[in-house]
Write a protein that holds these residues in place. Structure first.
Motif, PDB file in Angstrom:
ATOM      1  N   THR A 283      45.525  50.898  36.843  1.00  0.00           N
ATOM      2  CA  THR A 283      46.158  49.595  37.059  1.00  0.00           C
ATOM      3  C   THR A 283      47.576  49.763  37.599  1.00  0.00           C
ATOM      4  OG1 THR A 283      44.825  48.583  35.316  1.00  0.00           O
ATOM      5  CG2 THR A 283      46.851  47.439  35.932  1.00  0.00           C
ATOM      6  N   GLU A 284      48.332  50.698  37.024  1.00  0.00           N
ATOM      7  CA  GLU A 284      49.710  50.921  37.467  1.00  0.00           C
ATOM      8  C   GLU A 284      49.757  51.365  38.933  1.00  0.00           C
ATOM      9  OE1 GLU A 284      53.423  53.915  36.503  1.00  0.00           O
ATOM     10  OE2 GLU A 284      51.981  53.501  34.897  1.00  0.00           O
ATOM     11  N   TYR A 285      48.908  52.321  39.293  1.00  0.00           N
ATOM     12  CA  TYR A 285      48.866  52.769  40.688  1.00  0.00           C
ATOM     13  C   TYR A 285      48.404  51.642  41.609  1.00  0.00           C
ATOM     14  CZ  TYR A 285      49.699  57.715  39.606  1.00  0.00           C
ATOM     15  OH  TYR A 285      50.262  58.903  39.220  1.00  0.00           O
ATOM     16  N   ALA A 286      47.399  50.889  41.190  1.00  0.00           N
ATOM     17  CA  ALA A 286      46.888  49.785  42.014  1.00  0.00           C
ATOM     18  C   ALA A 286      47.975  48.728  42.236  1.00  0.00           C
ATOM     19  CB  ALA A 286      45.653  49.164  41.371  1.00  0.00           C
ATOM     20  N   GLU A 287      48.774  48.459  41.227  1.00  0.00           N
ATOM     21  CA  GLU A 287      49.878  47.505  41.378  1.00  0.00           C
ATOM     22  C   GLU A 287      50.911  48.018  42.386  1.00  0.00           C
ATOM     23  OE1 GLU A 287      49.689  45.512  36.893  1.00  0.00           O
ATOM     24  OE2 GLU A 287      51.156  47.106  37.300  1.00  0.00           O
ATOM     25  N   GLN A 288      51.201  49.316  42.312  1.00  0.00           N
ATOM     26  CA  GLN A 288      52.150  49.898  43.267  1.00  0.00           C
ATOM     27  C   GLN A 288      51.582  49.893  44.687  1.00  0.00           C
ATOM     28  OE1 GLN A 288      53.530  53.746  41.972  1.00  0.00           O
ATOM     29  NE2 GLN A 288      54.138  52.983  39.964  1.00  0.00           N
ATOM     30  N   ILE A 289      50.295  50.143  44.808  1.00  0.00           N
ATOM     31  CA  ILE A 289      49.635  50.096  46.118  1.00  0.00           C
ATOM     32  C   ILE A 289      49.700  48.685  46.675  1.00  0.00           C
ATOM     33  CG2 ILE A 289      47.375  50.226  47.260  1.00  0.00           C
ATOM     34  CD1 ILE A 289      46.816  52.663  45.359  1.00  0.00           C
ATOM     35  N   ALA A 290      49.366  47.690  45.858  1.00  0.00           N
ATOM     36  CA  ALA A 290      49.393  46.294  46.293  1.00  0.00           C
ATOM     37  C   ALA A 290      50.789  45.879  46.747  1.00  0.00           C
ATOM     38  CB  ALA A 290      48.906  45.383  45.169  1.00  0.00           C
ATOM     39  N   ALA A 291      51.802  46.461  46.119  1.00  0.00           N
ATOM     40  CA  ALA A 291      53.188  46.141  46.475  1.00  0.00           C
ATOM     41  C   ALA A 291      53.670  46.943  47.687  1.00  0.00           C
ATOM     42  CB  ALA A 291      54.103  46.411  45.285  1.00  0.00           C
ATOM     43  N   GLY A 292      52.824  47.843  48.192  1.00  0.00           N
ATOM     44  CA  GLY A 292      53.205  48.653  49.343  1.00  0.00           C
ATOM     45  C   GLY A 292      54.126  49.810  48.983  1.00  0.00           C
TER      46      GLY A 292
ATOM     47  N   THR B 222      42.759  57.173  33.828  1.00  0.00           N
ATOM     48  CA  THR B 222      42.635  56.158  32.769  1.00  0.00           C
ATOM     49  C   THR B 222      42.883  54.772  33.349  1.00  0.00           C
ATOM     50  OG1 THR B 222      44.955  56.226  32.118  1.00  0.00           O
ATOM     51  CG2 THR B 222      43.465  57.814  31.050  1.00  0.00           C
ATOM     52  N   ASP B 223      42.354  53.753  32.687  1.00  0.00           N
ATOM     53  CA  ASP B 223      42.518  52.386  33.186  1.00  0.00           C
ATOM     54  C   ASP B 223      43.991  51.967  33.268  1.00  0.00           C
ATOM     55  OD1 ASP B 223      41.136  49.961  34.186  1.00  0.00           O
ATOM     56  OD2 ASP B 223      42.250  49.074  32.496  1.00  0.00           O
ATOM     57  N   PRO B 224      44.829  52.287  32.279  1.00  0.00           N
ATOM     58  CA  PRO B 224      46.242  51.906  32.437  1.00  0.00           C
ATOM     59  C   PRO B 224      46.898  52.566  33.652  1.00  0.00           C
ATOM     60  CG  PRO B 224      45.787  52.448  30.141  1.00  0.00           C
ATOM     61  CD  PRO B 224      44.566  52.814  30.938  1.00  0.00           C
ATOM     62  N   GLU B 225      46.585  53.838  33.904  1.00  0.00           N
ATOM     63  CA  GLU B 225      47.138  54.517  35.084  1.00  0.00           C
ATOM     64  C   GLU B 225      46.568  53.914  36.362  1.00  0.00           C
ATOM     65  OE1 GLU B 225      47.875  59.087  33.705  1.00  0.00           O
ATOM     66  OE2 GLU B 225      45.797  58.419  33.881  1.00  0.00           O
TER      67      GLU B 225
ATOM     68  N   GLY C 189      49.383  44.103  49.698  1.00  0.00           N
ATOM     69  CA  GLY C 189      49.179  42.665  49.606  1.00  0.00           C
ATOM     70  C   GLY C 189      47.804  42.248  49.093  1.00  0.00           C
ATOM     71  N   ARG C 190      46.922  43.203  48.862  1.00  0.00           N
ATOM     72  CA  ARG C 190      45.580  42.889  48.382  1.00  0.00           C
ATOM     73  C   ARG C 190      45.582  42.810  46.860  1.00  0.00           C
ATOM     74  NH1 ARG C 190      42.357  44.989  52.768  1.00  0.00           N
ATOM     75  NH2 ARG C 190      40.455  44.247  51.850  1.00  0.00           N
ATOM     76  N   PRO C 191      44.606  42.128  46.271  1.00  0.00           N
ATOM     77  CA  PRO C 191      44.539  42.007  44.812  1.00  0.00           C
ATOM     78  C   PRO C 191      44.287  43.349  44.120  1.00  0.00           C
ATOM     79  CG  PRO C 191      43.053  40.434  45.889  1.00  0.00           C
ATOM     80  CD  PRO C 191      43.560  41.364  46.943  1.00  0.00           C
ATOM     81  N   VAL C 192      44.933  43.526  42.989  1.00  0.00           N
ATOM     82  CA  VAL C 192      44.804  44.752  42.199  1.00  0.00           C
ATOM     83  C   VAL C 192      43.345  45.014  41.857  1.00  0.00           C
ATOM     84  CG1 VAL C 192      45.357  45.785  39.953  1.00  0.00           C
ATOM     85  CG2 VAL C 192      47.151  44.677  41.290  1.00  0.00           C
ATOM     86  N   GLU C 193      42.611  43.993  41.478  1.00  0.00           N
ATOM     87  CA  GLU C 193      41.201  44.173  41.094  1.00  0.00           C
ATOM     88  C   GLU C 193      40.332  44.625  42.262  1.00  0.00           C
ATOM     89  OE1 GLU C 193      40.167  44.367  37.978  1.00  0.00           O
ATOM     90  OE2 GLU C 193      42.254  43.984  37.468  1.00  0.00           O
ATOM     91  N   GLU C 194      40.753  44.367  43.476  1.00  0.00           N
ATOM     92  CA  GLU C 194      40.041  44.852  44.657  1.00  0.00           C
ATOM     93  C   GLU C 194      40.373  46.328  44.916  1.00  0.00           C
ATOM     94  OE1 GLU C 194      40.314  44.109  49.455  1.00  0.00           O
ATOM     95  OE2 GLU C 194      40.601  42.382  48.142  1.00  0.00           O
ATOM     96  N   ILE C 195      41.594  46.712  44.602  1.00  0.00           N
ATOM     97  CA  ILE C 195      42.078  48.071  44.854  1.00  0.00           C
ATOM     98  C   ILE C 195      41.519  49.061  43.838  1.00  0.00           C
ATOM     99  CG2 ILE C 195      44.161  49.506  44.907  1.00  0.00           C
ATOM    100  CD1 ILE C 195      45.664  46.940  45.864  1.00  0.00           C
ATOM    101  N   LYS C 196      41.424  48.657  42.585  1.00  0.00           N
ATOM    102  CA  LYS C 196      41.069  49.583  41.501  1.00  0.00           C
ATOM    103  C   LYS C 196      39.773  50.357  41.723  1.00  0.00           C
ATOM    104  CE  LYS C 196      41.863  48.324  37.214  1.00  0.00           C
ATOM    105  NZ  LYS C 196      42.051  47.515  35.980  1.00  0.00           N
ATOM    106  N   PRO C 197      38.650  49.724  42.111  1.00  0.00           N
ATOM    107  CA  PRO C 197      37.428  50.522  42.286  1.00  0.00           C
ATOM    108  C   PRO C 197      37.526  51.524  43.442  1.00  0.00           C
ATOM    109  CG  PRO C 197      37.003  48.205  42.786  1.00  0.00           C
ATOM    110  CD  PRO C 197      38.396  48.293  42.264  1.00  0.00           C
ATOM    111  N   VAL C 198      38.224  51.143  44.501  1.00  0.00           N
ATOM    112  CA  VAL C 198      38.397  52.054  45.637  1.00  0.00           C
ATOM    113  C   VAL C 198      39.277  53.220  45.213  1.00  0.00           C
ATOM    114  CG1 VAL C 198      39.256  52.271  48.007  1.00  0.00           C
ATOM    115  CG2 VAL C 198      38.130  50.151  47.273  1.00  0.00           C
ATOM    116  N   LEU C 199      40.345  52.919  44.496  1.00  0.00           N
ATOM    117  CA  LEU C 199      41.250  53.953  44.011  1.00  0.00           C
ATOM    118  C   LEU C 199      40.509  54.914  43.081  1.00  0.00           C
ATOM    119  CD1 LEU C 199      43.980  55.291  43.637  1.00  0.00           C
ATOM    120  CD2 LEU C 199      44.567  53.476  41.994  1.00  0.00           C
ATOM    121  N   GLN C 200      39.707  54.390  42.182  1.00  0.00           N
ATOM    122  CA  GLN C 200      38.930  55.231  41.252  1.00  0.00           C
ATOM    123  C   GLN C 200      38.039  56.194  42.025  1.00  0.00           C
ATOM    124  OE1 GLN C 200      39.104  55.161  37.887  1.00  0.00           O
ATOM    125  NE2 GLN C 200      37.542  56.675  37.550  1.00  0.00           N
ATOM    126  N   GLN C 201      37.367  55.695  43.042  1.00  0.00           N
ATOM    127  CA  GLN C 201      36.454  56.506  43.844  1.00  0.00           C
ATOM    128  C   GLN C 201      37.218  57.588  44.617  1.00  0.00           C
ATOM    129  OE1 GLN C 201      34.739  54.473  47.216  1.00  0.00           O
ATOM    130  NE2 GLN C 201      32.825  55.619  47.005  1.00  0.00           N
TER     131      GLN C 201
END
Length: 95
Positions: free
Chosen positions: A75-84, A70-73, A47-59
């Motif tokens: 973003t895709e993973y962050a979207e799936q994370i945000a969707a649970g 890669t940024d497209p990957e 439920g959190r914003p993708v842009e909030e998830i991306k830097p944590v996911l990268q780290q």
């Protein structure tokens, strides 16, 4: 002084087989760790914003896989994370 004869042999096929086995185990371990990390993030960041998830996911990706994503990957993973979403990373075996 007596001389002794020593014969050495090297099994190249056995060596290759053992190296392949070790590499497959390592890649499999990383795939399991990534799945665990992504599923944990999915619970933590649902439920959190993708842009909030991306830097944590990268780290966390870098920590687990010792590499970048890669940024497209990302973003895709962050979207799936945000969707649970649920993750199960599979590693291709070396043959």
């Amino acid at each position: 002084m007596a001389r002794s004869s020593v014969s050495l042999s090297f099994d190249m096929n056995g060596f290759k087989r053992d190296m392949r086995k070790a590499a497959n185990q390592m890649v499999g371990n990383i795939a399991r760790e990534l799945s665990t990390m992504l599923n944990g993030m999915s619970r933590e960041f649902k439920g959190r914003p993708v842009e909030e998830i991306k830097p944590v996911l990268q780290q966390r990706w870098k920590r687990v896989a010792d590499g970048s994503i890669t940024d497209p990957e990302l973003t895709e993973y962050a979207e799936q994370i945000a969707a649970g979403g649920s993750f199960s990373i599979k590693a291709d075996k070396l043959s």
